[in-house]
Design an enzyme around this catalytic site. Structure first.
Site, mmCIF file in Angstrom:
data_model
loop_
_atom_site.group_PDB
_atom_site.id
_atom_site.type_symbol
_atom_site.label_atom_id
_atom_site.label_comp_id
_atom_site.label_asym_id
_atom_site.label_seq_id
_atom_site.Cartn_x
_atom_site.Cartn_y
_atom_site.Cartn_z
ATOM 1 N N HIS A 29 2.101 11.051 -1.111
ATOM 2 C CA HIS A 29 1.254 10.621 0.005
ATOM 3 C C HIS A 29 1.404 11.715 1.066
ATOM 4 O O HIS A 29 2.381 11.706 1.815
ATOM 5 C CB HIS A 29 1.674 9.256 0.552
ATOM 6 C CG HIS A 29 0.740 8.749 1.621
ATOM 7 N ND1 HIS A 29 1.177 8.088 2.743
ATOM 8 C CD2 HIS A 29 -0.618 8.837 1.744
ATOM 9 C CE1 HIS A 29 0.131 7.769 3.506
ATOM 10 N NE2 HIS A 29 -0.965 8.219 2.915
ATOM 11 N N HIS A 36 0.862 -1.186 0.000
ATOM 12 C CA HIS A 36 0.000 0.000 0.000
ATOM 13 C C HIS A 36 0.901 1.239 0.000
ATOM 14 O O HIS A 36 1.873 1.297 0.746
ATOM 15 C CB HIS A 36 -0.879 -0.028 1.261
ATOM 16 C CG HIS A 36 -1.525 1.273 1.590
ATOM 17 N ND1 HIS A 36 -1.146 2.032 2.676
ATOM 18 C CD2 HIS A 36 -2.516 1.961 0.980
ATOM 19 C CE1 HIS A 36 -1.890 3.125 2.722
ATOM 20 N NE2 HIS A 36 -2.727 3.107 1.707
#
Length: 329
Positions: A128, A51
């Site tokens: 992110h 992930h």
């Protein structure tokens, strides 16, 4: 560091358990599967994924992404020396670089692509909360070089997010993808088996979460569904995943994410914590759930399972090991 480090080099942002480097014993696990599994489409196999794959190389100097909340951006501007280190701690989800992840057996890579406002016209990064030092082109080249060394391994690359991307940048990225992977790309269609992919010399299924680009390019697959629980507690995450399973699995490739997620309130309330400190103590509990899963066509079967800090425990081996359940009939 611009782009990914050289093979075997250690990037500057090191995870605290990088010393527990994985042996790479799963580097060729697909080729080593029992031949009875070579004729099952990939969506019926159990495949380990990471992930937010690229967060091992987030830049300490990166601005906070404009896609994040106004409050977080404001804190980043007003108190950068406090906010940025905290944001960085909560943004890093992986300690192994992309080659190490592939060596350890990960075969689904979650690639969040972005164009930085202050960046050059064509330099695409990953994101992110903040942006990576690695460039997208360099990383795709690194994956391509790894695949050349492992001709029977197949990777599923999920390009998503596309923050700040214009149609022109999408076309540029797709042209990079085609140039780098060429004939190794599997065009979209029915989900192939390993035997079919090996026969055609194909090693990459590339899912691309932009419908316009997919409609223009036969080499791109539509976005792969990702079960994201958005939970900070492991028990709540497992409850969510079980609820999704009870609704029945999607028809093709799909991902069950065993990644814990914090929100801004949680981060501000726990300034000394990090995503790593939140995740590591919960890995045994999440690992027990993983080992109970079963791949295959059944309504409650799993396919790709993606996690954070993939080298930290037995996660990758556990997901690969689930394929043995397909041989029990």
């Amino acid at each position: 560091v611009h782009g990914p480090p050289a093979m075997g080099a250690q990037p500057s942002t090191c995870g605290s358990f990088r010393s527990r480097r994985c042996s790479g014993s799963n580097a060729d696990w697909m080729g080593a599967l029992c031949p009875r599994l070579w004729d099952l489409p990939l969506h019926l196999l159990s495949i380990p994924g990471s992930h937010d794959t690229m967060t091992y190389c987030l830049s300490k100097k990166s601005p906070i992404s404009p896609a994040e909340s106004r409050l977080l951006q404001l804190l980043g501007k007003l108190l950068p020396c406090v906010t940025r280190p905290v944001v960085l701690k909560w943004s890093v989800t992986q300690a192994l670089d992309v080659t190490e992840q592939l060596d350890t057996g990960v075969r689904y890579l979650d690639l969040r692509v972005a164009h930085m406002l202050q960046g050059s016209a064509r330099n695409l990064h990953f994101v992110h909360l903040v942006y990576t030092t690695a460039l997208v082109e360099d990383t795709l080249t690194e994956i391509s070089e790894w695949l050349e060394q492992h001709p029977r391994e197949v990777v599923i690359l999920a390009c998503r997010n596309f923050e700040g991307m214009t149609e022109e940048l999408h076309e540029y990225l797709v042209s990079c993808i085609k140039n780098i992977f060429g004939d190794v790309l599997c065009p979209r269609g029915a989900v192939p088996t390993l035997r079919q992919l090996w026969a055609r010399g194909q090693q990459v299924i590339l899912s691309y979460e932009d419908a316009g680009a997919v409609s223009r390019h036969a080499e791109l697959w539509p976005g792969i569904p990702y079960w994201w629980g958005d939970q900070v507690k492991a028990a709540e995450l497992v409850r969510y995943l079980e609820r999704m399973k009870s609704c029945g699995r999607p028809g093709g490739l799909f991902v069950a994410g065993i990644n814990l997620t914090e929100n801004l309130e949680y981060v501000l309330a726990h300034p000394t914590l990090s995503l790593e400190k939140l995740t590591l103590p919960n890995l045994p509990y999440l690992g027990a759930w993983v080992r109970e899963q079963c791949p295959g066509p059944g309504a409650r079967c799993t396919n790709i399972i993606a996690g954070d800090f993939v080298g930290a425990d037995t996660f990758v081996g556990d997901v690969i090991g689930l394929n043995a359940k397909l041989l029990q009939d």
